[in-house]
Design an enzyme around this catalytic site. Structure first.
Site, PDB file in Angstrom:
ATOM      1  N   GLU A 104     -41.045 -39.342  21.844  1.00  0.00           N
ATOM      2  CA  GLU A 104     -41.982 -39.440  20.718  1.00  0.00           C
ATOM      3  C   GLU A 104     -42.841 -40.692  20.910  1.00  0.00           C
ATOM      4  O   GLU A 104     -42.323 -41.777  21.145  1.00  0.00           O
ATOM      5  CB  GLU A 104     -41.200 -39.519  19.395  1.00  0.00           C
ATOM      6  CG  GLU A 104     -41.992 -39.958  18.188  1.00  0.00           C
ATOM      7  CD  GLU A 104     -43.246 -39.116  17.904  1.00  0.00           C
ATOM      8  OE1 GLU A 104     -43.152 -37.880  17.897  1.00  0.00           O
ATOM      9  OE2 GLU A 104     -44.330 -39.730  17.713  1.00  0.00           O
ATOM     10  N   ARG A 158     -42.429 -34.508   2.840  1.00  0.00           N
ATOM     11  CA  ARG A 158     -42.293 -34.407   4.300  1.00  0.00           C
ATOM     12  C   ARG A 158     -41.289 -35.389   4.904  1.00  0.00           C
ATOM     13  O   ARG A 158     -40.489 -35.008   5.761  1.00  0.00           O
ATOM     14  CB  ARG A 158     -43.653 -34.618   4.982  1.00  0.00           C
ATOM     15  CG  ARG A 158     -44.521 -33.400   4.937  1.00  0.00           C
ATOM     16  CD  ARG A 158     -45.906 -33.698   5.478  1.00  0.00           C
ATOM     17  NE  ARG A 158     -46.710 -32.518   5.402  1.00  0.00           N
ATOM     18  CZ  ARG A 158     -46.967 -31.699   6.420  1.00  0.00           C
ATOM     19  NH1 ARG A 158     -46.514 -31.967   7.613  1.00  0.00           N
ATOM     20  NH2 ARG A 158     -47.692 -30.627   6.248  1.00  0.00           N
ATOM     21  N   TYR A 186     -48.359 -28.809  -6.207  1.00  0.00           N
ATOM     22  CA  TYR A 186     -46.945 -28.447  -6.392  1.00  0.00           C
ATOM     23  C   TYR A 186     -46.097 -29.710  -6.420  1.00  0.00           C
ATOM     24  O   TYR A 186     -46.483 -30.746  -5.891  1.00  0.00           O
ATOM     25  CB  TYR A 186     -46.468 -27.473  -5.305  1.00  0.00           C
ATOM     26  CG  TYR A 186     -46.691 -27.919  -3.881  1.00  0.00           C
ATOM     27  CD1 TYR A 186     -45.799 -28.756  -3.231  1.00  0.00           C
ATOM     28  CD2 TYR A 186     -47.814 -27.480  -3.168  1.00  0.00           C
ATOM     29  CE1 TYR A 186     -45.993 -29.144  -1.908  1.00  0.00           C
ATOM     30  CE2 TYR A 186     -48.018 -27.873  -1.850  1.00  0.00           C
ATOM     31  CZ  TYR A 186     -47.115 -28.704  -1.226  1.00  0.00           C
ATOM     32  OH  TYR A 186     -47.313 -29.092   0.072  1.00  0.00           O
ATOM     33  N   ASP A 217     -47.545 -26.632  16.550  1.00  0.00           N
ATOM     34  CA  ASP A 217     -49.004 -26.766  16.575  1.00  0.00           C
ATOM     35  C   ASP A 217     -49.560 -26.866  17.989  1.00  0.00           C
ATOM     36  O   ASP A 217     -50.737 -26.564  18.214  1.00  0.00           O
ATOM     37  CB  ASP A 217     -49.442 -28.016  15.787  1.00  0.00           C
ATOM     38  CG  ASP A 217     -49.522 -27.759  14.287  1.00  0.00           C
ATOM     39  OD1 ASP A 217     -49.124 -26.663  13.844  1.00  0.00           O
ATOM     40  OD2 ASP A 217     -49.995 -28.667  13.557  1.00  0.00           O
TER      41      ASP A 217
HETATM   42  C1  LIG Z   1     -53.178 -30.593   4.867  1.00  0.00           C
HETATM   43  C2  LIG Z   1     -52.083 -29.796   5.505  1.00  0.00           C
HETATM   44  C3  LIG Z   1     -51.135 -29.142   4.726  1.00  0.00           C
HETATM   45  C4  LIG Z   1     -50.106 -28.391   5.325  1.00  0.00           C
HETATM   46  N1  LIG Z   1     -49.193 -27.744   4.544  1.00  0.00           N
HETATM   47  C5  LIG Z   1     -48.205 -27.011   5.134  1.00  0.00           C
HETATM   48  C6  LIG Z   1     -47.227 -26.337   4.339  1.00  0.00           C
HETATM   49  O1  LIG Z   1     -47.225 -26.421   3.108  1.00  0.00           O
HETATM   50  N2  LIG Z   1     -46.253 -25.594   4.977  1.00  0.00           N
HETATM   51  C7  LIG Z   1     -46.202 -25.507   6.350  1.00  0.00           C
HETATM   52  O2  LIG Z   1     -45.290 -24.834   6.882  1.00  0.00           O
HETATM   53  N3  LIG Z   1     -47.123 -26.145   7.122  1.00  0.00           N
HETATM   54  C8  LIG Z   1     -48.112 -26.889   6.556  1.00  0.00           C
HETATM   55  N4  LIG Z   1     -49.030 -27.547   7.328  1.00  0.00           N
HETATM   56  C9  LIG Z   1     -48.915 -27.454   8.792  1.00  0.00           C
HETATM   57  C10 LIG Z   1     -47.871 -28.419   9.349  1.00  0.00           C
HETATM   58  O3  LIG Z   1     -48.085 -29.729   8.881  1.00  0.00           O
HETATM   59  C11 LIG Z   1     -47.917 -28.431  10.864  1.00  0.00           C
HETATM   60  O4  LIG Z   1     -48.046 -27.125  11.351  1.00  0.00           O
HETATM   61  C12 LIG Z   1     -46.648 -29.037  11.430  1.00  0.00           C
HETATM   62  O5  LIG Z   1     -46.504 -30.359  11.003  1.00  0.00           O
HETATM   63  C13 LIG Z   1     -46.664 -28.960  12.965  1.00  0.00           C
HETATM   64  O6  LIG Z   1     -45.514 -29.596  13.477  1.00  0.00           O
HETATM   65  P1  LIG Z   1     -45.437 -29.935  15.024  1.00  0.00           P
HETATM   66  O7  LIG Z   1     -44.122 -30.604  15.205  1.00  0.00           O
HETATM   67  O8  LIG Z   1     -45.752 -28.733  15.827  1.00  0.00           O
HETATM   68  O9  LIG Z   1     -46.620 -30.957  15.296  1.00  0.00           O
HETATM   69  P2  LIG Z   1     -46.859 -32.414  14.706  1.00  0.00           P
HETATM   70  O10 LIG Z   1     -46.378 -32.536  13.322  1.00  0.00           O
HETATM   71  O11 LIG Z   1     -48.284 -32.740  14.973  1.00  0.00           O
HETATM   72  O12 LIG Z   1     -45.918 -33.342  15.599  1.00  0.00           O
HETATM   73  C14 LIG Z   1     -46.252 -33.687  16.910  1.00  0.00           C
HETATM   74  C15 LIG Z   1     -45.462 -34.932  17.294  1.00  0.00           C
HETATM   75  O13 LIG Z   1     -45.753 -35.231  18.650  1.00  0.00           O
HETATM   76  C16 LIG Z   1     -46.035 -36.600  18.774  1.00  0.00           C
HETATM   77  N5  LIG Z   1     -46.941 -36.729  19.935  1.00  0.00           N
HETATM   78  C17 LIG Z   1     -48.230 -36.344  20.011  1.00  0.00           C
HETATM   79  N6  LIG Z   1     -48.724 -36.623  21.215  1.00  0.00           N
HETATM   80  C18 LIG Z   1     -47.717 -37.183  21.928  1.00  0.00           C
HETATM   81  C19 LIG Z   1     -47.621 -37.693  23.253  1.00  0.00           C
HETATM   82  N7  LIG Z   1     -48.670 -37.691  24.095  1.00  0.00           N
HETATM   83  N8  LIG Z   1     -46.440 -38.215  23.659  1.00  0.00           N
HETATM   84  C20 LIG Z   1     -45.352 -38.217  22.813  1.00  0.00           C
HETATM   85  N9  LIG Z   1     -45.397 -37.771  21.549  1.00  0.00           N
HETATM   86  C21 LIG Z   1     -46.573 -37.245  21.111  1.00  0.00           C
HETATM   87  C22 LIG Z   1     -46.674 -37.001  17.461  1.00  0.00           C
HETATM   88  O14 LIG Z   1     -46.564 -38.391  17.220  1.00  0.00           O
HETATM   89  C23 LIG Z   1     -45.855 -36.162  16.481  1.00  0.00           C
HETATM   90  O15 LIG Z   1     -44.706 -36.840  16.052  1.00  0.00           O
HETATM   91  C24 LIG Z   1     -50.060 -28.293   6.741  1.00  0.00           C
HETATM   92  C25 LIG Z   1     -51.014 -28.954   7.533  1.00  0.00           C
HETATM   93  C26 LIG Z   1     -52.015 -29.695   6.921  1.00  0.00           C
HETATM   94  C27 LIG Z   1     -53.043 -30.374   7.795  1.00  0.00           C
END
Ligand SMILES: Cc1cc2nc3c(=O)[nH]c(=O)nc-3n(C[C@H](O)[C@H](O)[C@H](O)COP(=O)(O)OP(=O)(O)OC[C@H]3O[C@@H](n4cnc5c(N)ncnc54)[C@H](O)[C@@H]3O)c2cc1C
Length: 379
Positions: A30, A104, A204, A284
């Protein structure tokens, strides 16, 4: 199998928990100095809470999750009920797991507490993926190798760019303002979604208690392009976007104090493949979507369960099985989230009246009928 997970967000942590339970030796890298999530809310449908319960995190989740009784869809101008859906009882009855709203950081705590400390390295970004072997390079010059590299590094994924190639980000023209405010006596503790021309608001409760109202206010801001949880906006700008909206909504907005944050909302077209011989993507990094179905985090949790459920020494077969389980499904969620950018934001007129009539008749985006989404079983 030794697995390197890049990124310790909701998706990466859920993956580490699920893969360890399936018997893999997992390491998470991370870039931040500690686990963290912005102080905002997240809704988790039964498709995601069901996975977390199967991972043995149900008790912890019940402690921090709040189960709102209803989802109300409301007309922008007067707050008239367009439709209402039972969440707490009905979602549990239909899909066997609760619909929760959460703070969160509480969700990150639950996931990270399920991992021993030594599983994670902090504070060094991944800079690339080795071209010839399952290994990642770090900003401090080190190379870490494994049998499998999982890119869970979010929408700007380095792993995606270095493996299957990047898909250009697609700007929705919309920006999400987010704000949180302490809950007051007599507060409405349901999920409320106001739909209006060009914009919408969802509010909410979150936090243990619950103790906060979390708001996401989506407005057109075609000239604002920054994707960040921490870019500041002003409460005054936010309120100006909702002049003339229902008094219940403007009353909530009047309580918003700074800091207010805004986020330019992008997604990407679904990718045609996620994996190479020794790498894959998740959350994502694989399928960034607009937050108009509240499913991005939920899908990353499902991905984690799917990947762990097909863990196998035959890596090509394993990665194919993982993609087969997830790629078409998540593309459907991405598309529906994108479509809601139109459906939620119809101007008053014939199309809007048809949408509202459909909602009142129990059609449209009806949570009890979305079995493909809320009843999905990624295991
Ligand atoms: C406004 C908003 C509201 C939302 N509401 C909801 C909801 O109600 N319900 C829901 O299910 N989803 C919701 N989402 C979507 C949700 O937040 C994301 O889909 C989710 O957080 C994705 O998780 P992830 O772990 O794939 O990516 P991320 O949360 O982006 O995590 C990626 C991680 O990788 C790390 N990282 C990045 N690059 C590197 C690198 N080069 N080297 C090492 N580490 C790195 C980052 O620091 C981070 O910790 C919402 C999104 C937004 C923008």
């Amino acid at each position: 199998m030794r697995v390197l997970v890049t990124g310790g967000g909701i998706g990466g942590l859920a993956t580490a928990v699920a893969l360890r339970q399936a018997g893999a030796d997992v390491h998470v890298v991370e870039k931040a100095k500690a686990f963290g999530e912005v102080g905002a809310g997240v809704q988790l449908g039964p498709n995601a809470t069901g996975v977390l319960r199967r991972l043995g995190l149900g008790d912890e989740l019940d402690e921090v999750g709040f189960a709102p009784e209803h989802l109300y869809l409301l007309r922008w101008q007067d707050g008239a009920h367009l439709a209402e859906f039972e969440l707490a009882n009905r979602m549990l009855a239909e899909y066997g797991s609760p619909y929760y709203t959460l703070y969160r950081p509480d969700l990150i705590d639950i996931l990270s507490s399920a991992l021993p400390d030594e599983v994670t390295s902090f504070g060094v970004p991944v800079t690339g993926v080795h071209p010839d072997k399952p290994a990642i390079t770090l900003a401090d010059g080190r190379t870490l190798d494994a049998d499998l590299v999982v890119g869970a590094d979010g929408t700007h994924s380095i792993v995606r760019g270095a493996t299957v190639g990047d898909a250009p980000a697609r700007f929705s023209g919309m920006c999400g303002y987010r704000a949180m405010m302490p809950i007051e006596p007599g507060e409405d503790l349901n999920v409320q979604l106001w739909l209006g021309p060009d914009r919408h608001v969802v509010a909410y409760p979150v936090g243990r208690g619950p103790n906060w109202i979390n708001m996401l206010c989506v407005v057109p801001e075609p000239d604002w392009h920054e994707e960040s949880w921490t870019a500041p906006g002003t409460a005054e700008d936010l309120r100006a976007h909702f002049d003339g909206w229902s008094s219940k909504l403007t009353g909530l907005l009047d309580r918003v104090t700074e800091p207010v944050y805004r986020w330019a909302l992008y997604d990407r077209e679904p990718l045609t493949h996620w994996s190479t011989a020794t790498t894959t993507l998740l959350g994502d990094a694989a399928h960034p979507m607009l937050p108009f179905l509240a499913q991005g985090a939920a899908q990353s949790i499902e991905d984690a369960a799917a990947l762990a459920s097909v863990l196998d020494d035959d890596l090509p077969a394993m990665l194919k099985a993982y993609e087969d389980k997830r790629r078409v499904h998540t593309a459907r969620v991405q598309r529906m989230s994108w479509d809601n950018n139109v459906v939620y934001h119809l101007a008053d007129g014939a199309e809007q009246r048809k949408r509202d009539a459909d909602l009142a008749a129990g059609d449209g985006f009806h949570p009890y009928r979305m079995t493909w989404l809320y009843g999905s079983n990624p295991f």
